[in-house]
Design a protein around this motif. Structure first.
Motif, PDB file in Angstrom:
ATOM      1  N   MET A 527      41.959  41.983  44.701  1.00  0.00           N
ATOM      2  CA  MET A 527      41.282  40.687  44.721  1.00  0.00           C
ATOM      3  C   MET A 527      41.194  40.122  43.301  1.00  0.00           C
ATOM      4  O   MET A 527      40.942  40.857  42.353  1.00  0.00           O
ATOM      5  CB  MET A 527      39.880  40.817  45.324  1.00  0.00           C
ATOM      6  CG  MET A 527      39.873  41.202  46.790  1.00  0.00           C
ATOM      7  SD  MET A 527      38.188  41.328  47.492  1.00  0.00           S
ATOM      8  CE  MET A 527      37.682  39.597  47.452  1.00  0.00           C
ATOM      9  N   PRO A 528      41.394  38.800  43.128  1.00  0.00           N
ATOM     10  CA  PRO A 528      41.271  38.191  41.802  1.00  0.00           C
ATOM     11  C   PRO A 528      39.850  38.322  41.262  1.00  0.00           C
ATOM     12  O   PRO A 528      38.873  38.267  42.011  1.00  0.00           O
ATOM     13  CB  PRO A 528      41.630  36.716  42.052  1.00  0.00           C
ATOM     14  CG  PRO A 528      42.361  36.705  43.352  1.00  0.00           C
ATOM     15  CD  PRO A 528      41.792  37.827  44.160  1.00  0.00           C
ATOM     16  N   ALA A 529      39.740  38.483  39.964  1.00  0.00           N
ATOM     17  CA  ALA A 529      38.436  38.626  39.313  1.00  0.00           C
ATOM     18  C   ALA A 529      38.446  37.866  37.993  1.00  0.00           C
ATOM     19  O   ALA A 529      39.504  37.614  37.399  1.00  0.00           O
ATOM     20  CB  ALA A 529      38.108  40.097  39.077  1.00  0.00           C
ATOM     21  N   GLU A 530      37.259  37.489  37.546  1.00  0.00           N
ATOM     22  CA  GLU A 530      37.089  36.800  36.273  1.00  0.00           C
ATOM     23  C   GLU A 530      35.845  37.318  35.579  1.00  0.00           C
ATOM     24  O   GLU A 530      34.985  37.950  36.204  1.00  0.00           O
ATOM     25  CB  GLU A 530      36.941  35.286  36.476  1.00  0.00           C
ATOM     26  CG  GLU A 530      38.146  34.595  37.042  1.00  0.00           C
ATOM     27  CD  GLU A 530      37.940  33.089  37.155  1.00  0.00           C
ATOM     28  OE1 GLU A 530      38.952  32.364  37.212  1.00  0.00           O
ATOM     29  OE2 GLU A 530      36.768  32.647  37.173  1.00  0.00           O
ATOM     30  N   LEU A 531      35.762  37.041  34.290  1.00  0.00           N
ATOM     31  CA  LEU A 531      34.538  37.258  33.533  1.00  0.00           C
ATOM     32  C   LEU A 531      33.989  35.893  33.149  1.00  0.00           C
ATOM     33  O   LEU A 531      34.736  35.023  32.682  1.00  0.00           O
ATOM     34  CB  LEU A 531      34.805  38.079  32.265  1.00  0.00           C
ATOM     35  CG  LEU A 531      35.480  39.437  32.432  1.00  0.00           C
ATOM     36  CD1 LEU A 531      35.602  40.121  31.071  1.00  0.00           C
ATOM     37  CD2 LEU A 531      34.729  40.319  33.409  1.00  0.00           C
ATOM     38  N   GLU A 532      32.684  35.676  33.342  1.00  0.00           N
ATOM     39  CA  GLU A 532      32.056  34.405  32.993  1.00  0.00           C
ATOM     40  C   GLU A 532      30.930  34.641  31.998  1.00  0.00           C
ATOM     41  O   GLU A 532      30.087  35.536  32.196  1.00  0.00           O
ATOM     42  CB  GLU A 532      31.521  33.709  34.246  1.00  0.00           C
ATOM     43  CG  GLU A 532      32.613  33.187  35.160  1.00  0.00           C
ATOM     44  CD  GLU A 532      32.073  32.303  36.283  1.00  0.00           C
ATOM     45  OE1 GLU A 532      30.830  32.089  36.311  1.00  0.00           O
ATOM     46  OE2 GLU A 532      32.871  31.836  37.106  1.00  0.00           O
ATOM     47  N   LEU A 533      30.928  33.839  30.948  1.00  0.00           N
ATOM     48  CA  LEU A 533      29.905  33.928  29.908  1.00  0.00           C
ATOM     49  C   LEU A 533      28.548  33.521  30.473  1.00  0.00           C
ATOM     50  O   LEU A 533      28.402  32.438  31.047  1.00  0.00           O
ATOM     51  CB  LEU A 533      30.291  33.016  28.744  1.00  0.00           C
ATOM     52  CG  LEU A 533      29.408  33.029  27.503  1.00  0.00           C
ATOM     53  CD1 LEU A 533      29.514  34.368  26.796  1.00  0.00           C
ATOM     54  CD2 LEU A 533      29.811  31.893  26.568  1.00  0.00           C
ATOM     55  N   GLY A 553      34.180  34.170  43.517  1.00  0.00           N
ATOM     56  CA  GLY A 553      33.138  33.222  43.185  1.00  0.00           C
ATOM     57  C   GLY A 553      31.747  33.797  43.114  1.00  0.00           C
ATOM     58  O   GLY A 553      30.779  33.061  42.877  1.00  0.00           O
ATOM     59  N   ARG A 554      31.617  35.114  43.282  1.00  0.00           N
ATOM     60  CA  ARG A 554      30.299  35.737  43.309  1.00  0.00           C
ATOM     61  C   ARG A 554      30.149  36.744  42.176  1.00  0.00           C
ATOM     62  O   ARG A 554      30.969  37.667  42.052  1.00  0.00           O
ATOM     63  CB  ARG A 554      30.084  36.429  44.649  1.00  0.00           C
ATOM     64  CG  ARG A 554      28.728  37.100  44.765  1.00  0.00           C
ATOM     65  CD  ARG A 554      28.464  37.575  46.161  1.00  0.00           C
ATOM     66  NE  ARG A 554      27.122  38.121  46.271  1.00  0.00           N
ATOM     67  CZ  ARG A 554      26.550  38.496  47.414  1.00  0.00           C
ATOM     68  NH1 ARG A 554      27.212  38.371  48.557  1.00  0.00           N
ATOM     69  NH2 ARG A 554      25.330  38.972  47.420  1.00  0.00           N
TER      70      ARG A 554
END
Length: 645
Positions: A527-533, A553-554
């Protein structure tokens, strides 16, 4: 009684000679690529238990990688009968368990891998093995001995030397496949390590040593898959003299490269037809690269095109399976009996192909309780200290694997797509003994890559990875730019998600129980993942601000202190300079899996996650791209890496 499956698989005369050696024999087996050594070792273990009447606990089995351990363990589970309880371990895992048992008051997690190996060697010399639960091994089986270099070689030599009067051994290797010499940083010492263990074992045991050879190939089923095999003997005979070795190895590498380029070209991953061919193939495929920078680039291209695959982990990365959290959260007992374990495991997901009986035997190895039970507290400690058996921590097999050649060592696939190897430049002499690179290592690496295939061997166009570079200080890859200080992306490692507290315990507006259920039921590998500040205030003077791990998105977790510290070091241009801005977002990451994490019992009780101190956390992989604002993404093809210049 020998397994019917084993009995039906007729051994060659060479393999049978290995199997038939008595328990106290000192046996050195040289085995070429695809020679059936894993099957031979399973039969050897079966004979040691069934015919030689050794107990499973009297046999110590060590190998180099967790992939090799998993393969051997699965073969034992499927095909052996008497040897079912024999345990295989990596050198690092065995050394760690020896240290924890001998010196339980020391926090060995604070030591590096090599420091633990050195400490284990000292412990062997001081008698730590003899006072252990199993005592002196009657027989030691060691696989991939050609890759024993440096401190690991010294540890194994100490082990065999200390018990040579009371134990037999079976060691297996092939100097043509020695590809881990790079672990010795000094080039001169690295050259001296070539075949050093084989030399030692021949000199130490002399006429008592039984030396056997497995020469047949049982892996390759086509001419393409066999094309490199004749070069194994040439690689074994590379001269010891560094000047002569460089000349011969460069010649072998050139010959192998020419043979590879005669094989069909599979194309580029930028081609949708190529990606479709990878999606629809019914067998197993490996995309093999020279370094992890190429592997990360190829993996990112596949992820962007929604092609399911696995990025092969380092042999040192250990991930506790998620089902352990599910198991411990369903019971409040401090001990688990066999029947109760089977009852609870019937309701667990994520057990892959393992049977409940196999899992029971595995966790009993590190959490053995009284009267045939599992000690829950001991299982918690094993998870917290990274001491689970190797067969539990190895990644599940995948039909499509992206890997460096080093990490694919010991594996085999129906077809192999090999990134076109570079042409070796003429070695430049540094001094009378050394060159600026090791042509023999490059030749062996190419040989290993070309002998992983069962059927088909292809050339894969090299990806455009000229901006992907290695930060040797951090041991991470990153996306660079035209300027030396440009940083536009960062590799995510296994230690980059916070394990100090359960997700939701702080800074994430979701209940820990709800997040645990979401991780267990919804989040899957790939699954795609991101890091958010989260905000722009650094946690400490030498760290970045906090980032949330976002999947679908969670927000599901926070990054670790290790990640914050490495990001700070990577972005700081000078020793005393300030960092003016932080990436707003880091994209292009993927979920590698969901793993069990063990920590404070009080923390999980307070979070409503039970009394056993375990929870779930996502594990990330990939080469992340920096976004410097909430509406701007650096276009690396157009801007050429100018995002942080």
């Amino acid at each position: 009684m020998t397994s019917p499956v084993l009995a039906q698989h007729q051994l060659s005369a060479e393999q049978q000679a290995v199997v038939d050696q008595p328990w106290d024999a000192r046996v050195l087996v040289t085995a070429g690529a695809g020679a059936g050594k894993t099957h031979t070792l399973v039969r050897r273990l079966e004979a040691l238990v069934e015919r030689e009447e050794l107990e499973a606990g009297e046999i110590l089995v060590l190998s180099f990688s967790r992939a090799a351990v998993r393969e051997l363990t699965e073969r034992i589970e499927r095909h052996a009968s008497a040897a079912q309880r024999v345990r295989a371990q990596t050198f690092d895992a065995w050394a760690s368990s020896l240290l924890v048992r001998a010196y339980p008051d020391t926090d060995w997690r604070a030591y590096t891998f090599d420091e633990r190996i050195e400490a284990a060697t000292t412990a062997i010399d001081r008698g730590a093995v003899e006072v252990g639960e199993q005592g002196v091994p009657a027989h030691v089986v060691i696989d991939e001995v050609q890759d024993l270099v440096g401190v690991r070689r010294e540890m194994v030599e100490s082990l065999l030397d200390r018990f040579q009067e009371n134990s037999g051994f079976t060691v297996v290797g092939d100097s043509a496949q020695a590809v881990y010499g790079f672990q010795v940083s000094d080039p001169e010492q690295r050259a001296e390590e070539t075949d050093r263990f084989l030399d030692w074992i021949r000199a130490t045991f002399g006429e008592d040593l039984v030396e056997l050879h497995l020469g047949d190939n049982f892996r390759a089923r086509t001419e393409a898959a066999r094309v490199a095999l004749p070069y194994g003997i040439r690689l074994q005979r590379v001269p010891r003299d560094p000047v002569e070795a460089a000349v011969e190895a460069e010649r072998i590498h050139g010959d192998l490269r020419s043979l590879l380029l005669e094989e069909p070209n599979f194309g580029s991953l930028e081609d949708e037809y190529v990606r479709s061919a990878l999606r629809g193939f019914p067998g197993t495929t490996a995309l093999l690269c020279r370094d992890n920078g190429q592997a990360l680039t190829l993996s990112g291209m596949l992820a962007d095109a929604d092609v399911p695959h696995t990025l092969q982990r380092s042999a040192r990365e250990r991930s506790a399976p998620a089902w352990i959290t599910g198991l411990l959260m369903t019971t409040g007992s401090s001990m688990l009996a066999h029947d109760r374990f089977l009852e609870l495991s019937a309701g667990l997901s994520g057990l892959a192909d393992s049977t409940p009986e196999a899992l029971w035997r595995s966790i009993r190895k590190v959490a053995r309780g009284a009267r045939g039970t599992v000690d829950v507290a001991a299982l918690h400690r094993a998870v917290a200290e990274g001491r689970l058996p190797d067969e539990l921590t190895a990644a599940s097999p995948s039909p499509l694997v992206v890997s460096t050649v080093h990490r694919a060592k010991g594996l085999e696939f129906d077809r192999v797509l090999l990134v076109e190897p570079r042409v070796l430049k003429e070695p430049r002499r540094v001094d009378k003994k050394r060159y600026d690179y090791d042509p023999a290592a490059e030749a062996r690496l190419l040989y290993v890559a070309m002998t992983r295939a069962r059927d088909d061997l292809y050339v894969l166009d090299a990806p455009n990875s000229w901006l992907v570079r290695k930060d040797k200080r951090l041991d991470r890859w990153y996306i660079g730019g035209r300027s030396a200080w440009a940083r536009n992306g960062i590799e995510l490692l296994s230690q980059d998600v916070c394990h100090e507290q359960p997700p939701g315990a702080a800074d994430i507006a979701s209940a820990p129980v709800e997040l645990l259920d979401h991780l267990n039921d919804v989040v899957e590998p790939g699954m795609p993942a991101e890091l958010e500040l989260l905000h722009g205030i650094p946690i400490a003077a030498d760290q970045s601000p906090p980032y949330a791990v976002v999947v679908g998105g969670r927000p599901l977790a926070l990054v670790s202190e290790r990640f914050r510290t490495d990001l700070h070091r990577m972005l700081r241009r000078t020793a005393h300079g300030d960092i003016e801005r932080w990436p707003f977002r880091v994209s292009g990451l993927r979920v590698d899996g969901v793993e069990s994490v063990a920590g404070s019992l009080a923390v999980t009780e307070q979070a409503g996650l039970g009394s056993h101190g375990v929870w779930l956390a996502p594990r990330l992989c990939g080469l992340g791209r920096f976004h410097w604002s909430d509406d701007h993404t650096v276009d690396f093809d157009v801007v050429k890496g100018e995002g942080n210049e």
